[in-house]
Motif scaffolding. Structure first.
Motif, mmCIF file in Angstrom:
data_model
loop_
_atom_site.group_PDB
_atom_site.id
_atom_site.type_symbol
_atom_site.label_atom_id
_atom_site.label_comp_id
_atom_site.label_asym_id
_atom_site.label_seq_id
_atom_site.Cartn_x
_atom_site.Cartn_y
_atom_site.Cartn_z
ATOM 1 N N GLU A 44 1.939 1.631 -3.684
ATOM 2 C CA GLU A 44 0.823 2.014 -4.545
ATOM 3 C C GLU A 44 0.460 3.490 -4.398
ATOM 4 O O GLU A 44 -0.131 4.080 -5.295
ATOM 5 N N ASN A 45 0.796 4.077 -3.272
ATOM 6 C CA ASN A 45 0.456 5.470 -3.012
ATOM 7 C C ASN A 45 1.649 6.398 -3.219
ATOM 8 O O ASN A 45 1.724 7.462 -2.596
ATOM 9 N N ASN A 48 3.870 7.588 -0.106
ATOM 10 C CA ASN A 48 3.292 8.548 0.821
ATOM 11 C C ASN A 48 2.675 7.750 1.968
ATOM 12 O O ASN A 48 1.707 7.013 1.784
ATOM 13 N N SER A 50 0.833 -1.208 0.000
ATOM 14 C CA SER A 50 0.000 0.000 0.000
ATOM 15 C C SER A 50 0.867 1.258 0.000
ATOM 16 O O SER A 50 0.499 2.276 -0.593
ATOM 17 N N LEU A 86 -5.302 3.923 2.718
ATOM 18 C CA LEU A 86 -5.622 2.808 1.833
ATOM 19 C C LEU A 86 -5.651 1.487 2.605
ATOM 20 O O LEU A 86 -6.533 0.654 2.391
ATOM 21 N N HIS A 142 -1.170 8.481 2.955
ATOM 22 C CA HIS A 142 -2.118 7.878 2.013
ATOM 23 C C HIS A 142 -2.091 6.349 2.109
ATOM 24 O O HIS A 142 -3.126 5.691 1.935
ATOM 25 N N ALA A 143 -0.918 5.782 2.399
ATOM 26 C CA ALA A 143 -0.801 4.326 2.535
ATOM 27 C C ALA A 143 -1.598 3.831 3.733
ATOM 28 O O ALA A 143 -2.264 2.791 3.668
#
Length: 142
Positions: free
Chosen positions: A18-19, A22, A15, A29, A25-26
């Motif tokens: 994928e972000n 960051n 995660s 998510l 944001h991880a």
């Protein structure tokens, strides 16, 4: 840090990637994907730090080498004990230049159980006479 499984750590790293690397944001998510397994920002940072340092999410194995307990040192300790079975662990440790726990480990592995005999009783000059007096008294009591 709370206990995390390897799979949870992998999901956290994925995660994070994928972000766009960051962390905030991880975390968001990760909470959306796994609502039952909410993790803090600090736990993310710890997992990421260990991952970048070790290159793995698995816990690093602790390998403390047992430097003393090699074959040559073990033979030296056993030879000293065979030569003088009354030698103390402290003297063995000092003479071999290693810790007392290493010496004890070698002796335990080879089924040696060191002990010191200490004689507390000794016969005195009038012990025989005192013993005979006691026996005569005991016979009279019967």
């Amino acid at each position: 840090m709370e206990h995390l499984s390897v799979q949870e750590k992998i999901d956290m790293i994925l995660s994070y990637g994928e972000n766009g690397k960051n962390v905030e944001h991880a975390v968001t998510l990760y909470v959306q994907r796994f609502p039952d397994s909410v993790r803090s920002l600090a736990s993310f940072y710890q997992v990421l730090s260990k991952f970048t340092t070790n290159g793995s999410v698995q816990a690093k194995k602790r390998n403390s080498p047992k430097t003393f307990t090699g074959v040559n040192n073990e033979i030296a300790v056993l030879a000293t004990v065979a030569n003088d079975p009354h030698v103390s662990i402290r003297h063995l440790s000092r003479d071999s230049g290693t810790s007392q726990s290493s010496v004890l480990r070698v002796l335990k592995r080879n089924k040696y159980h060191l002990f010191h005999l200490s004689q507390h009783d000794e016969l005195q000059g009038n012990d025989f006479q005192n013993r005979m007096t006691f026996y005569q008294w005991a016979l009279q009591q019967m």
